[in-house]
Design a protein around this motif. Sequence first.
Motif, short mmCIF file in Angstrom:
data_model
loop_
_atom_site.label_atom_id
_atom_site.label_comp_id
_atom_site.label_asym_id
_atom_site.label_seq_id
_atom_site.Cartn_x
_atom_site.Cartn_y
_atom_site.Cartn_z
N SER A 163 0.83 -1.21 0.00
CA SER A 163 0.00 0.00 0.00
C SER A 163 0.86 1.25 0.00
CB SER A 163 -0.92 0.01 1.23
OG SER A 163 -1.67 -1.16 1.30
N HIS A 164 1.90 1.26 0.84
CA HIS A 164 2.71 2.46 0.98
C HIS A 164 3.46 2.78 -0.31
CE1 HIS A 164 5.27 -0.97 1.85
NE2 HIS A 164 6.35 -0.22 1.68
N LEU A 165 3.70 1.77 -1.15
CA LEU A 165 4.42 2.00 -2.40
C LEU A 165 3.50 2.44 -3.54
CD1 LEU A 165 6.92 -1.02 -2.48
CD2 LEU A 165 7.37 1.36 -1.80
N VAL A 166 2.24 2.13 -3.43
CA VAL A 166 1.35 2.36 -4.57
C VAL A 166 0.26 3.40 -4.27
CG1 VAL A 166 1.72 0.03 -5.43
CG2 VAL A 166 -0.26 0.49 -3.94
N ASP A 172 0.26 6.46 -4.10
CA ASP A 172 0.24 7.67 -4.93
C ASP A 172 0.42 7.34 -6.41
OD1 ASP A 172 0.04 9.25 -2.60
OD2 ASP A 172 2.23 8.97 -2.29
N SER A 173 0.30 6.05 -6.73
CA SER A 173 0.59 5.66 -8.12
C SER A 173 -0.52 6.16 -9.04
CB SER A 173 0.71 4.14 -8.24
OG SER A 173 -0.58 3.57 -8.30
N GLY A 174 -0.19 6.11 -10.32
CA GLY A 174 -1.17 6.53 -11.31
C GLY A 174 -2.26 5.51 -11.55
N PHE A 175 -2.09 4.32 -10.99
CA PHE A 175 -3.11 3.28 -11.16
C PHE A 175 -4.20 3.51 -10.11
CE2 PHE A 175 -4.38 -1.39 -10.80
CZ PHE A 175 -5.15 -1.35 -11.94
N LYS A 176 -5.33 4.03 -10.55
CA LYS A 176 -6.35 4.53 -9.63
C LYS A 176 -6.96 3.41 -8.77
CE LYS A 176 -5.67 8.64 -10.77
NZ LYS A 176 -4.61 9.20 -9.92
N VAL A 177 -7.01 2.20 -9.33
CA VAL A 177 -7.56 1.08 -8.55
C VAL A 177 -6.76 0.92 -7.25
CG1 VAL A 177 -7.91 -1.42 -8.51
CG2 VAL A 177 -8.43 -0.13 -10.58
N PHE A 178 -5.42 1.03 -7.36
CA PHE A 178 -4.57 0.89 -6.18
C PHE A 178 -4.66 2.11 -5.26
CE2 PHE A 178 -1.21 -2.38 -7.87
CZ PHE A 178 -2.24 -3.29 -8.06
N SER A 179 -4.42 3.28 -5.85
CA SER A 179 -4.40 4.48 -5.00
C SER A 179 -5.78 4.72 -4.38
CB SER A 179 -3.93 5.70 -5.82
OG SER A 179 -4.74 5.85 -6.98
N GLY A 180 -6.81 4.42 -5.17
CA GLY A 180 -8.17 4.60 -4.64
C GLY A 180 -8.46 3.67 -3.49
N ALA A 181 -8.02 2.43 -3.59
CA ALA A 181 -8.26 1.45 -2.52
C ALA A 181 -7.60 1.93 -1.23
CB ALA A 181 -7.71 0.09 -2.91
N VAL A 199 -3.51 -2.62 -0.56
CA VAL A 199 -3.08 -3.36 -1.75
C VAL A 199 -2.02 -4.35 -1.31
CG1 VAL A 199 -2.07 -3.23 -4.06
CG2 VAL A 199 -3.48 -1.33 -3.18
N LYS A 200 -2.27 -5.62 -1.60
CA LYS A 200 -1.27 -6.63 -1.23
C LYS A 200 -0.93 -7.48 -2.44
CE LYS A 200 -1.25 -7.88 3.27
NZ LYS A 200 -1.71 -8.51 4.54
N ALA A 201 0.24 -8.09 -2.34
CA ALA A 201 0.73 -8.85 -3.48
C ALA A 201 1.33 -10.17 -3.04
CB ALA A 201 1.79 -8.04 -4.22
N ILE A 202 1.24 -11.17 -3.91
CA ILE A 202 2.04 -12.38 -3.73
C ILE A 202 2.92 -12.55 -4.96
CG2 ILE A 202 0.47 -13.61 -2.19
CD1 ILE A 202 -0.60 -15.15 -4.54
N VAL A 203 4.09 -13.11 -4.71
CA VAL A 203 5.03 -13.31 -5.80
C VAL A 203 5.09 -14.79 -6.12
CG1 VAL A 203 7.41 -13.04 -6.58
CG2 VAL A 203 6.39 -11.34 -5.03
N ALA A 260 10.97 -0.57 -9.57
CA ALA A 260 12.17 -1.06 -8.85
C ALA A 260 11.89 -1.20 -7.37
CB ALA A 260 13.34 -0.10 -9.09
N ASP A 261 11.17 -0.20 -6.82
CA ASP A 261 10.83 -0.27 -5.39
C ASP A 261 9.97 -1.50 -5.11
OD1 ASP A 261 12.24 1.99 -4.87
OD2 ASP A 261 10.48 3.32 -4.70
N LEU A 262 8.99 -1.73 -5.98
CA LEU A 262 8.11 -2.89 -5.80
C LEU A 262 8.93 -4.18 -5.82
CD1 LEU A 262 4.87 -2.21 -7.91
CD2 LEU A 262 4.98 -2.82 -5.48
N CYS A 263 9.80 -4.30 -6.81
CA CYS A 263 10.62 -5.51 -6.92
C CYS A 263 11.48 -5.69 -5.68
CB CYS A 263 11.50 -5.46 -8.17
SG CYS A 263 10.58 -5.89 -9.65
#
Lengths: 590, 590
Positions: free
Chosen positions: A302-305, A307-316, A323-327, A379-382
């Motif tokens: 969440s903290h990385l995204v 302010d991102s331009g992807f509104k689904v993430f920033s809006g959530a 916003v959470k992720a699995i790799v 890069a930050d996400l990775c």
Amino acid sequence: MFGRSYYCGEVAESAVGESVVLKGWVQRRRDLGGLIFIDLRDRSGVVQIVFNPDISKEALEVAEKVRNEYVLDVRGQVVKRDDSTVNPNIATGKIEVLVSDITVLNEAKTPPFMIEERTDAAEEIRLKYRYLDLRRPDMYSVFKLRSDITKTIRNFLDDEGFLDMETPILTKSTPEGARDYLVPSRVHAGEFFALPQSPQLFKQLLMVSGFDKYYQIARCFRDEDLRADRQPEFTQVDIEASFMSQEDIRAMMEKMMKKIMLVTKNIEIETPFPILKYDDAMARFGSDKPDTRFGMELNDVSHLVKDSGFKVFSGAVSSGGQVKAIVVKEVADQYSRKDIDALGEFAARYGAKGLAWMKVEEAAMKGPIAKFFSEAEQADLCEELSAQPGDLILFVADKSSVVADALGALRLKLGKDLQLIDESIYQFLWVVDWPLLEYDEEAGRYSAAHHPFTMPVREDIDKLETNPAEVKAQAYDLVLNGFELGGGSLRIFEKDIQEKMFKALGFSEDETKEKFGFLLEAFEYGTPPHGGIALGLDRMVMLLSGSSSLRDTIAFPKTASASDLLMKAPDVVSEQQLQELHLDLVQKKD
Amino acid sequence: MFGRSYYCGEVAESAVGESVVLKGWVQRRRDLGGLIFIDLRDRSGVVQIVFNPDISKEALEVAEKVRNEYVLDVRGQVVKRDDSTVNPNIATGKIEVLVSDITVLNEAKTPPFMIEERTDAAEEIRLKYRYLDLRRPDMYSVFKLRSDITKTIRNFLDDEGFLDMETPILTKSTPEGARDYLVPSRVHAGEFFALPQSPQLFKQLLMVSGFDKYYQIARCFRDEDLRADRQPEFTQVDIEASFMSQEDIRAMMEKMMKKIMLVTKNIEIETPFPILKYDDAMARFGSDKPDTRFGMELNDVSHLVKDSGFKVFSGAVSSGGQVKAIVVKEVADQYSRKDIDALGEFAARYGAKGLAWMKVEEAAMKGPIAKFFSEAEQADLCEELSAQPGDLILFVADKSSVVADALGALRLKLGKDLQLIDESIYQFLWVVDWPLLEYDEEAGRYSAAHHPFTMPVREDIDKLETNPAEVKAQAYDLVLNGFELGGGSLRIFEKDIQEKMFKALGFSEDETKEKFGFLLEAFEYGTPPHGGIALGLDRMVMLLSGSSSLRDTIAFPKTASASDLLMKAPDVVSEQQLQELHLDLVQKKD
């Protein structure tokens, strides 16, 4: 052995030369060169018996008429097999029995399916002819294991000073979350007993009685819709003790599980078990019963995204979600867009509105949403996710409960699909620091996360009135390989706290008195601190036997519509029976 | 011991000098010379704890406020008592604990009755406050014994190769003689499950499955009027085995009872148990479960009185009945006419139309009927009955079943009244050669003496159609001190015999198919010969603990009107619950 020399599967090489009596079922008959060979089966396995006209013409003549599943009583001599006919696949493969006398104890029609290790017979047929299904050696193994597990549990608890005690099956309806089975009273017109959902109140009353250490392998009942793998009646190992701390109870259970695993599976497991806080389990695995045999943990980005331009993430994130992720490691080239769409559909079943994804490549991220993220953001996400080229990253953005459910389920599915789970491992762990209450949106009030008798953490008691959602429970669940094996807690033993709890659950004073007056009264006469646990025996047997269904751990289970296909229950009853119970049937509308 | 050093009753002399932590209930507090003495109790017994201002003023101050049944956590040092204060009546009587720290874990109101060894509290109060009743040491002993008995049974049966298996509680109504408890199905409108009266059919199906040796400590249910000492739910030790003979099963049960008596009572009992044929038991004791700890057997004097002038006797014999007598030794002068009239009233309850009597005196018999018998007839009677001067002879003349019932009951009553029974003896015996069927006058047809699955004696099978009353069963009851401890039999395992049995019981072909079609079908797939037994656990505990009621052997029993006074069950349920079960209540008529 009462009338037999050995079980069929236990005629050892050391018995060569002995005259023996054996009893069992015909597994298979072969006629070969004037001789007849029969594999005689009982619960222990098979032994080859041989009919030879030089030994007994009469026996051979009888043997000519026997067919599969006939029940035989045979007498004969144990002899060594020729080296050429030794069968290394069975325990009795080095010997056979030359039969001098045979009696057919009972005949058999051809069964509707073969009695063999694995069967492809439909479950409906297996349940209808359960008595034949149970003849299959793998079914016997499950029930032998079940018997061994309960024996080990009993021996352990007996040694620890626990008393095996029975509590009523005909009891009172209490609100424990599920629907009760009811039993109309004949003597008291219009009144009903309820079958217990657990012996919870009785075992607490036994602590009030000073019994100190109680256990019971107890039948419990829930009239639920049998979605998934549930049974209307199930068995729990029910344990309660006075004056023991949470740590005492957990340590004792670890010792018990260690013994069960050693005695019944010959496996040494490590204790103490890892302890996960509920919040951490939800955060890292999206589950309150995480399977930790593999990684692929959930990461909060969440903290990385935000302010991102992807509104689904920033809006959530801006609306209070996350916003959470699995790799998914090294699978980017195996998952086509279509494959990932299928994963998205899977996630949708758990409430996710969408499944975002990116593939990590040497130079940059790929995928429909990659363009919304700058090189630095990528890069930050990775880095945050330790993602490498070749990895697939899956994101869910929503309120936290949906993120946990969807990504948690996805993690489990991928773990299985990609065979990341070492099925030979038994991974036990505790989940602790549970919330005491859950907000029930539908009912518009709080309900108990475990049950209404769970002791809150002492420091949180005041919050019962001010901020119920924040109150932690002195509760602990035992998890094995992603299944809840059992749940326990310290119990409320003080009247005022129990009253506060009922109030937090929205019970009126009248309701409380009506339903739990006896318990509150009992608490006034010197109730000791106490706590306990209940373990699901059926599930334990399922996990330890490697069965795929609870139904395979219960001798006579019910179907998903709560029917017994063998005896045909439930069934209609007579008008006289209804009259005696002061009941009328409501006529079905057409 | 998890947080405690010892149970209260187990602080031994060897612990002198130790610092200990104890937890328990205040049994009694005495203030004496500035000190406070408390008997601290738990399930194991009591220990004296002492509060002395020289040890801890603070602890003493807390102790001043405690009352009976408070729950305490105390820390202190074990010291020897002065010789003058040693209490030889308790196990911990040589020591006491000087308390340095005390915590009151919970307070207590004054209980409605004293927590003490014997209580004169009304049973209703004891049942309402069962959690307090169970604190009494004699109640704890019963449940400790019960737990020990089941443990011994399990260990024994495990060693014999039996598998502990569970069978359904939600099952099908089958006609086993008693009324079923029913459970309405929510999913299948208008249909009902029944609670099992025993796991009979399931255990037989497990034999069809080849499980070979099954046991279960099984809950069973009967919706009977609770006259005498019955409970709607009760527990039986349920055992079934394949390929075992009647003799095998009896020998195994003798071995089990021997072990139970030795392990739980430290009593060596003799095996094999005496065997009485049913006909002999009825003839000699007027009972199918005779108490043979004393004599006073029934004697048939029909042949001596059939021509006597006393028409009641001669008439009874000539109309197919009989005249039997018991001799009550050396009591002639203790029993007045009024006393004997009272015995007559007692006998009348068992159907006797009258109780004739004579007293033996030196010269002749005395009593109202003596005059009907000549000197020679009196001498013959005395010789036949081995009656001596001073003896009282009681006669009943009627059909044989009434004679047996009335004289059998009278014998038992007199045995107790005259203290002829050595209560320290455990007299086991088998009753065998039972009739298979009993004629039910009311229903106008035969019913099963045990149950419809009992194997007839092979030679009698043809009589099932021609003379059902004469057919003997391969059944055996285990009797202890005049109580039926259990009943067993070999079972029918051949379809045609089972069909004959159902026919003898008056079932139509349709009824048979409808209710037992699955069993008859199962018998077609290779059913082994099998048999078993079921022992009443509650009764066993009652007899071995010397309890006077089954209710004292069940932690939470029901009253004679099948109510739970503690939780108040049965109880009314909501309209919604009834709707879900497709039920209406029949309105009571005023």
